[in-house]
Motif scaffolding. Structure first.
Motif, PDB file in Angstrom:
ATOM      1  N   THR A 163      -4.790  12.295  -3.294  1.00 15.33           N
ATOM      2  CA  THR A 163      -5.161  11.674  -2.024  1.00 15.33           C
ATOM      3  C   THR A 163      -6.677  11.542  -1.916  1.00 15.33           C
ATOM      4  N   SER A 164      -7.108  10.662  -1.045  1.00 11.81           N
ATOM      5  CA  SER A 164      -8.540  10.502  -0.775  1.00 11.81           C
ATOM      6  C   SER A 164      -9.138  11.790  -0.222  1.00 11.81           C
ATOM      7  N   CYS A 207      -1.365   7.578  -6.862  1.00 10.12           N
ATOM      8  CA  CYS A 207      -2.225   8.343  -5.945  1.00 10.12           C
ATOM      9  C   CYS A 207      -2.771   7.425  -4.854  1.00 10.12           C
ATOM     10  N   GLU A 208      -3.104   8.012  -3.729  1.00  8.13           N
ATOM     11  CA  GLU A 208      -3.714   7.284  -2.611  1.00  8.13           C
ATOM     12  C   GLU A 208      -5.225   7.456  -2.708  1.00  8.13           C
ATOM     13  N   LYS A 209      -5.924   6.359  -3.001  1.00  6.73           N
ATOM     14  CA  LYS A 209      -7.386   6.417  -3.156  1.00  6.73           C
ATOM     15  C   LYS A 209      -7.989   5.223  -2.427  1.00  6.73           C
ATOM     16  N   ASP A 210      -8.664   5.485  -1.334  1.00  5.72           N
ATOM     17  CA  ASP A 210      -9.273   4.445  -0.499  1.00  5.72           C
ATOM     18  C   ASP A 210     -10.794   4.595  -0.593  1.00  5.72           C
ATOM     19  N   GLN A 268       1.556   0.840  -3.822  1.00  8.04           N
ATOM     20  CA  GLN A 268       0.903   0.874  -2.514  1.00  8.04           C
ATOM     21  C   GLN A 268       1.653   0.008  -1.512  1.00  8.04           C
ATOM     22  N   SER A 301       4.942   1.497  -0.446  1.00  6.59           N
ATOM     23  CA  SER A 301       4.749   2.630   0.460  1.00  6.59           C
ATOM     24  C   SER A 301       4.218   2.208   1.818  1.00  6.59           C
ATOM     25  N   GLU A 348       1.227   0.857   2.336  1.00  2.57           N
ATOM     26  CA  GLU A 348      -0.213   0.969   2.419  1.00  2.57           C
ATOM     27  C   GLU A 348      -0.859  -0.409   2.385  1.00  2.57           C
TER      28      GLU A 348
END
Length: 366
Positions: free
Chosen positions: A256-257, A291-294, A358, A361, A363
């Motif tokens: 995650t971020s 993975c969540e990466k912003d 993404q 999900s 996002e």
């Protein structure tokens, strides 16, 4: 007698590679003010001379504010002599306008010039490199071995002559000449080494870092010369208003971020970064495609804590097919279909899968 050795101030640098127009303007003023603070330091500590070893300005188009500030500080401190050797950035002009040059401003030119301090017991010599045949400067160079001799030059040190490069300082040609302290400019980081059995050479570095290729401490060198014994003490004085840092932060395994931000926070805390600093962060390592990466999250989180901070994504995408082979969900079916397409490169497959997961999900896809 005390001396300050500084160089590479680069007044009026554009500074727009990282900063917006307003921030760059403010940073220019800070760099100019660091010179003002340095002169105040010189007056407070009874420094007799300031050696400016080149690149006082960044370009020929200098501002009236920078020129006027420089002349004012010199004129207002008549008991301090300022020795100015022009460098490759400012060698074509003196930058002091049409007005009268203060008597305590000493300038070097294309011929060897020597000035005297401490009743003639200390000499300060310097020369600008000619556009052609730079090695000719060593032919007519002679010093009085009975005095304490300071020499000022601006260029890149080398063990020998350069190949058609004007700004090469031939250390070999300067050995055995009676130099006690060789005050150099051009390299923006501090460095001090033995020149020969008698003398040393020193790059004082720049007063303020201007970009992320100039990280670390910056300032000037303070010399205290005993003209009777011909010995001196030498101290580097960190003096920059702001410090620049560049970090590679390993975020391998983060999903995650928020987890990545925690890694960044650890690095910044360990380095002792403060709200005065300018920082560049490059995220590194292998991250899962799911993975969540912003990347917009990180500046929003850290910008209020520092003068300037920027982030780059240098991570690589990893994909463990075993995690999806028996996955009966929509995600598993999507991954298997993309991986089965032989017309797509392996790296592009990872990117496509990342965006697809993404979207599945819910996002926002960048």
């Amino acid at each position: 007698m005390k001396f300050i050795h500084c160089a590479d101030l680069h007044f009026d640098s554009k500074l727009n590679a990282n900063l917006d127009q307003e921030s760059a303007k403010a940073r220019k003023a800070e760099i100019l003010n660091t010179f003002v603070r340095m002169v105040a330091f010189a007056a407070k500590h009874q420094v007799g001379a300031v050696l400016i070893a080149g690149d006082l300005f960044d370009t020929r188009s200098s501002s009236a504010t920078a020129r006027n500030t420089l002349l004012y500080e010199i004129s207002e401190h008549p008991f301090i002599n300022f020795y100015y050797l022009r460098g490759n950035h400012d060698q074509e002009g003196i930058f002091f306008g049409e007005g009268e040059i203060p008597q305590n401003l000493k300038i070097f030119d294309a011929e060897w010039t020597t000035y005297f301090e401490a009743g003639g017991k200390i000499t300060i010599s310097g020369i600008e490199f000619p556009a052609k045949n730079p090695d000719t400067i060593y032919q007519d160079f002679a010093l009085d071995m009975e005095k304490f001799n300071i020499v000022m030059l601006h260029g890149q040190e080398m063990e020998g002559a350069g190949k058609d490069k004007t700004e090469v300082i031939n250390l070999k040609a300067l050995r055995g000449r009676g130099i006690d302290y060789l005050a150099l400019g051009h390299i923006h980081a501090y460095k001090k080494e033995a020149l020969d059995a008698r003398g040393t050479y020193c790059y004082c570095g720049c007063l303020e870092g201007r970009g992320f290729d100039e990280c670390g401490e910056h300032g000037f060198v303070l010399l205290d010369v005993d003209e009777e014994s011909k010995t001196y003490t030498h101290e580097f004085i960190p003096f920059a208003q702001r410090r620049l840092y560049a970090f590679d932060v390993d975020v391998t395994g983060c999903l995650t971020s928020a987890q990545m931000a925690a890694k960044v926070e650890e690095v910044l805390f360990a380095a002792g970064c403060t709200e005065q600093d300018l920082i560049k962060i490059v995220l590194k390592g292998m991250v899962d495609v799911a993975c969540e990466k912003d990347m917009s999250y990180f500046p929003a989180r850290f910008s209020p804590q520092f003068y300037f901070i920027k982030f780059y994504d240098g991570t690589a995408l990893g994909l463990e097919m075993g995690d999806y082979l028996l996955d009966t969900s929509l995600k598993g079916e999507y991954v298997r279909q993309v991986m089965a397409d032989d017309t797509i490169s392996e790296e592009d497959k990872k990117i496509i899968i990342r965006y697809g997961l993404q979207a599945i999900s819910g996002e926002e896809v960048e």
